[in-house]
Design an enzyme around this catalytic site. Structure first.
Site, PDB file in Angstrom:
ATOM      1  N   VAL A 124      -3.401 -14.416  -1.238  1.00  0.00           N
ATOM      2  CA  VAL A 124      -4.081 -14.248   0.053  1.00  0.00           C
ATOM      3  C   VAL A 124      -4.850 -15.517   0.426  1.00  0.00           C
ATOM      4  O   VAL A 124      -4.837 -15.953   1.589  1.00  0.00           O
ATOM      5  CB  VAL A 124      -5.039 -13.031   0.010  1.00  0.00           C
ATOM      6  CG1 VAL A 124      -5.747 -12.866   1.340  1.00  0.00           C
ATOM      7  CG2 VAL A 124      -4.273 -11.766  -0.358  1.00  0.00           C
TER       8      VAL A 124
ATOM      9  N   ARG B   4      -9.642 -20.620  -9.982  1.00  0.00           N
ATOM     10  CA  ARG B   4      -9.387 -20.662 -11.417  1.00  0.00           C
ATOM     11  C   ARG B   4      -8.427 -21.822 -11.653  1.00  0.00           C
ATOM     12  O   ARG B   4      -7.790 -22.307 -10.706  1.00  0.00           O
ATOM     13  CB  ARG B   4      -8.747 -19.351 -11.879  1.00  0.00           C
ATOM     14  CG  ARG B   4      -9.660 -18.153 -11.668  1.00  0.00           C
ATOM     15  CD  ARG B   4      -9.087 -16.909 -12.307  1.00  0.00           C
ATOM     16  NE  ARG B   4      -9.909 -15.755 -11.961  1.00  0.00           N
ATOM     17  CZ  ARG B   4      -9.554 -14.823 -11.081  1.00  0.00           C
ATOM     18  NH1 ARG B   4      -8.390 -14.874 -10.469  1.00  0.00           N
ATOM     19  NH2 ARG B   4     -10.363 -13.821 -10.811  1.00  0.00           N
TER      20      ARG B   4
ATOM     21  N   LYS C  29     -10.309  -4.554  -1.510  1.00  0.00           N
ATOM     22  CA  LYS C  29     -10.525  -3.138  -1.151  1.00  0.00           C
ATOM     23  C   LYS C  29     -11.281  -2.387  -2.234  1.00  0.00           C
ATOM     24  O   LYS C  29     -12.076  -1.499  -1.945  1.00  0.00           O
ATOM     25  CB  LYS C  29      -9.211  -2.427  -0.838  1.00  0.00           C
ATOM     26  CG  LYS C  29      -8.113  -2.656  -1.856  1.00  0.00           C
ATOM     27  CD  LYS C  29      -7.118  -3.662  -1.359  1.00  0.00           C
ATOM     28  CE  LYS C  29      -6.395  -4.313  -2.502  1.00  0.00           C
ATOM     29  NZ  LYS C  29      -5.114  -4.845  -2.136  1.00  0.00           N
TER      30      LYS C  29
ATOM     31  N   GLU D 103     -11.184  -6.485   7.267  1.00  0.00           N
ATOM     32  CA  GLU D 103      -9.858  -6.111   7.808  1.00  0.00           C
ATOM     33  C   GLU D 103      -8.730  -6.330   6.801  1.00  0.00           C
ATOM     34  O   GLU D 103      -7.841  -5.484   6.653  1.00  0.00           O
ATOM     35  CB  GLU D 103      -9.588  -6.910   9.097  1.00  0.00           C
ATOM     36  CG  GLU D 103      -8.316  -6.537   9.827  1.00  0.00           C
ATOM     37  CD  GLU D 103      -8.391  -5.147  10.446  1.00  0.00           C
ATOM     38  OE1 GLU D 103      -7.754  -4.245   9.876  1.00  0.00           O
ATOM     39  OE2 GLU D 103      -9.074  -4.958  11.466  1.00  0.00           O
TER      40      GLU D 103
ATOM     41  N   GLY E 252      -2.979  -4.745   4.760  1.00  0.00           N
ATOM     42  CA  GLY E 252      -2.544  -6.140   4.888  1.00  0.00           C
ATOM     43  C   GLY E 252      -2.738  -6.720   6.267  1.00  0.00           C
ATOM     44  O   GLY E 252      -3.865  -6.922   6.725  1.00  0.00           O
TER      45      GLY E 252
ATOM     46  N   ILE F 174      -2.010  -5.449   9.245  1.00  0.00           N
ATOM     47  CA  ILE F 174      -2.188  -4.539  10.392  1.00  0.00           C
ATOM     48  C   ILE F 174      -3.679  -4.474  10.740  1.00  0.00           C
ATOM     49  O   ILE F 174      -4.494  -4.190   9.869  1.00  0.00           O
ATOM     50  CB  ILE F 174      -1.718  -3.098  10.058  1.00  0.00           C
ATOM     51  CG1 ILE F 174      -0.312  -3.106   9.460  1.00  0.00           C
ATOM     52  CG2 ILE F 174      -1.784  -2.222  11.297  1.00  0.00           C
ATOM     53  CD1 ILE F 174       0.154  -1.720   8.995  1.00  0.00           C
TER      54      ILE F 174
ATOM     55  N   GLU G 230      -0.790  -5.624  -7.117  1.00  0.00           N
ATOM     56  CA  GLU G 230      -2.115  -5.974  -7.634  1.00  0.00           C
ATOM     57  C   GLU G 230      -1.967  -6.663  -8.986  1.00  0.00           C
ATOM     58  O   GLU G 230      -0.932  -6.537  -9.645  1.00  0.00           O
ATOM     59  CB  GLU G 230      -2.940  -4.695  -7.820  1.00  0.00           C
ATOM     60  CG  GLU G 230      -3.229  -3.957  -6.529  1.00  0.00           C
ATOM     61  CD  GLU G 230      -3.970  -4.824  -5.540  1.00  0.00           C
ATOM     62  OE1 GLU G 230      -5.100  -5.222  -5.804  1.00  0.00           O
ATOM     63  OE2 GLU G 230      -3.390  -5.122  -4.478  1.00  0.00           O
TER      64      GLU G 230
ATOM     65  N   ASP H 282      -4.911   1.882  -5.572  1.00  0.00           N
ATOM     66  CA  ASP H 282      -5.055   0.941  -4.461  1.00  0.00           C
ATOM     67  C   ASP H 282      -5.072   1.706  -3.130  1.00  0.00           C
ATOM     68  O   ASP H 282      -5.900   1.429  -2.254  1.00  0.00           O
ATOM     69  CB  ASP H 282      -3.887  -0.059  -4.503  1.00  0.00           C
ATOM     70  CG  ASP H 282      -3.905  -1.026  -3.348  1.00  0.00           C
ATOM     71  OD1 ASP H 282      -4.708  -1.967  -3.388  1.00  0.00           O
ATOM     72  OD2 ASP H 282      -3.123  -0.833  -2.395  1.00  0.00           O
TER      73      ASP H 282
ATOM     74  N   LYS I 142      -8.119   2.114  -0.165  1.00  0.00           N
ATOM     75  CA  LYS I 142      -7.953   1.886   1.279  1.00  0.00           C
ATOM     76  C   LYS I 142      -8.276   3.155   2.073  1.00  0.00           C
ATOM     77  O   LYS I 142      -8.873   3.090   3.146  1.00  0.00           O
ATOM     78  CB  LYS I 142      -6.522   1.422   1.559  1.00  0.00           C
ATOM     79  CG  LYS I 142      -6.228   0.049   0.948  1.00  0.00           C
ATOM     80  CD  LYS I 142      -4.746  -0.232   0.934  1.00  0.00           C
ATOM     81  CE  LYS I 142      -4.438  -1.586   0.312  1.00  0.00           C
ATOM     82  NZ  LYS I 142      -3.018  -1.751  -0.006  1.00  0.00           N
TER      83      LYS I 142
HETATM   84  N1  HSE Z   1      -0.994  -4.387  -3.775  1.00  0.00           N
HETATM   85  C1  HSE Z   1      -1.286  -4.116  -2.414  1.00  0.00           C
HETATM   86  C2  HSE Z   1      -0.103  -3.425  -1.770  1.00  0.00           C
HETATM   87  C3  HSE Z   1      -1.593  -5.402  -1.713  1.00  0.00           C
HETATM   88  O1  HSE Z   1       0.984  -3.482  -2.350  1.00  0.00           O
HETATM   89  O2  HSE Z   1      -0.247  -2.819  -0.733  1.00  0.00           O
HETATM   90  C4  HSE Z   1      -2.127  -5.242  -0.331  1.00  0.00           C
HETATM   91  O3  HSE Z   1      -3.340  -4.550  -0.320  1.00  0.00           O
END
Ligand code: HSE
Length: 444
Positions: free
Chosen positions: A14, A45, A104, A128, A133, A135, A189, A200, A204
């Site tokens: 990202v 890193r 998130k 956002e 992602g 959207i 992730e 995940d 969200k």
């Molecule tokens: N690992 C997350 C996904 C990345 O696949 O949606 C985006 O948040």
């Protein structure tokens, strides 16, 4: 006017996408904001040092120094994880910096604390990129739908999971093989169990529910099931009945409270959302005034997620000199009027259900199953006895001779009753293995 200086925490998937957009579209962004936006430096890193060099960005390994650097106006946190992300975000806020985060987990778990600190410091924390992602769904719910009482939100909000399900369904590929490709493409992730087990998506959903209903972030109240339980058998029976299985996050307001749930869901195949495939995400939001609306786009990836980071930067730059009171509230509603409406236990969810029962093929079995539903007052929408075929978990002996899958679809019912029905069915001598249960949503 002085340029606005950005500090980047992280230059992975990202971070790199964000930096590329800021550099490539610098002139256009200046036209939008009326100010030049420049990258001051990035805390990275070791592995990302090369990326920093390639992009011509000054790098440091000292994130703590970056977030307190007086030259930096806005910090973008794109490193993920809990610590040191939380420490550095709080420190950035303390040092009077506006923060954009793609993290998130950080917002879902620590958002209440972070927003409180931001309010005290009079800075913006924008997120956002943390949901769906590329959207702009946070903006859509928080601002575009501000006139509405939101009734429910339902979405495919994990790109990796949807990519895996789509590739398995359309190409018959193996789970592990598709997951590896999702990792190579930068969708997954760092710990892909977050994608596969629904964590995940639960992060969200927590965020979307808060801005939809004006409630505090309550990640630990989300009922969460991943995609690892979905069998090929259920995918094909669902297709025969006119449904697709998608992994959905659902936040629904009912008279009793709020349902927060993430799980595989049967959706009628003619619904638009049932046809959202690959890494694409889609979020349906129903408001009392507008009715149903849908937001579709890439749910993960370098520049798609970077697009959301940069959109948040533009928003912040536009209000840099505004009085904090006039800024959009972090969770869409004023902080002192967040509601304490209860989050419901799974037994109180209301849904339709798909059940797969493996039972001996002998007279009276169907009747004994349906009488359990009758006694509990559960209406059956459809019941189909499939041909005996080798299926997952069915022993070769029973499979070859006598065991048949019976598929049931119920009408809307409280989940507690379905759990009772399943317990009763599993007690029948003729039932040879655990009942598989999936939820069904028509999303009308
Ligand atoms: N690992 C997350 C996904 C990345 O696949 O949606 C985006 O948040």
């Amino acid at each position: 006017m002085k340029p606005v200086k950005i500090g980047l925490l992280g230059l992975g998937t990202v971070g790199r996408g964000t930096a590329q957009i800021l550099q490539r579209n610098a002139a256009e962004l200046e036209r939008r904001c009326g100010r030049q936006i420049v990258i001051h430096s990035a805390a990275v890193r070791n592995a990302s040092k090369v990326a920093a060099e390639e992009l011509g960005i000054k790098s440091t390994s000292d994130g703590a120094a970056l977030v307190s650097d007086p030259e930096i106006d806005i910090v973008c946190e794109m490193m993920g994880g809990d610590q040191p992300a939380l420490e550095w975000v709080l420190s950035a806020i303390e040092h009077g910096k506006h923060v954009i985060t793609a993290n998130k987990a950080l917002i879902a778990v620590h958002g209440n604390e972070i927003f409180e600190a931001a309010r005290k410091a009079g800075v913006v924390v924008a997120f956002e990129p943390a949901v769906a992602g590329g959207i702009p769904v946070i903006k859509a719910i928080r601002e575009g739908l501000a006139a509405n009482q939101i009734q429910w939100v339902a979405g495919i909000i994990n790109g990796t999971g949807n990519f895996i399900l789509s590739e398995m369904a359309s190409k018959g590929r193996e789970f592990a093989d598709v997951l590896q490709e999702a990792q190579e493409l930068g969708y997954a992730e760092a710990d892909p169990t977050f994608d596969v087990e629904g964590i995940d998506a639960a992060h969200k959903l927590t965020i979307m529910a808060s801005i939809a209903f004006g409630i505090p972030l309550q990640f630990n109240r989300v009922f969460t099931e991943g995609i690892s339980k979905i069998s090929r058998e259920d995918v094909s029976y669902a297709e025969e009945l006119g449904y697709r299985i998608k992994h959905l996050g659902i936040a629904k307001k009912t008279d009793k409270g709020i349902e927060l749930r993430v799980h595989p869901t049967l959706i009628p195949h003619q619904r638009l959302i049932a046809n959202v495939n690959g890494v694409m995400n889609a979020v349906l939001v129903r408001g009392d005034a507008v009715g149903p609306t849908m937001y579709y786009g890439p749910g993960a990836g370098s520049e798609p997620t970077g697009s959301s980071v940069v959109a948040d930067i533009v928003d912040v730059v536009r209000v840099l000199d505004a009085d904090p009171v006039n800024q959009v509230p972090h969770l869409a509603f004023q902080a002192d009027v967040l509601s304490d409406v209860p989050i419901l236990e799974p037994a109180d969810f209301e849904s339709a259900y798909y059940l797969r029962v493996h039972a001996e093929d002998k007279p009276g079995v169907m009747a004994s199953i349906t009488s359990i539903f009758g006694q509990l007052g559960i209406s059956i929408e459809a019941i189909v006895q499939k041909e005996s075929s080798p299926g997952e978990g069915v022993s070769a002996q029973a499979d070859a001779n006598t065991v048949v899958p019976v598929i049931l679809l119920t009408r809307l019912v409280r989940e507690g009753l379905i759990q009772e029905a399943i317990a009763e069915i599993e007690k029948l001598d003729s039932v040879t293995q655990s009942v598989a249960m999936l939820r069904v949503e028509t999303l009308n």
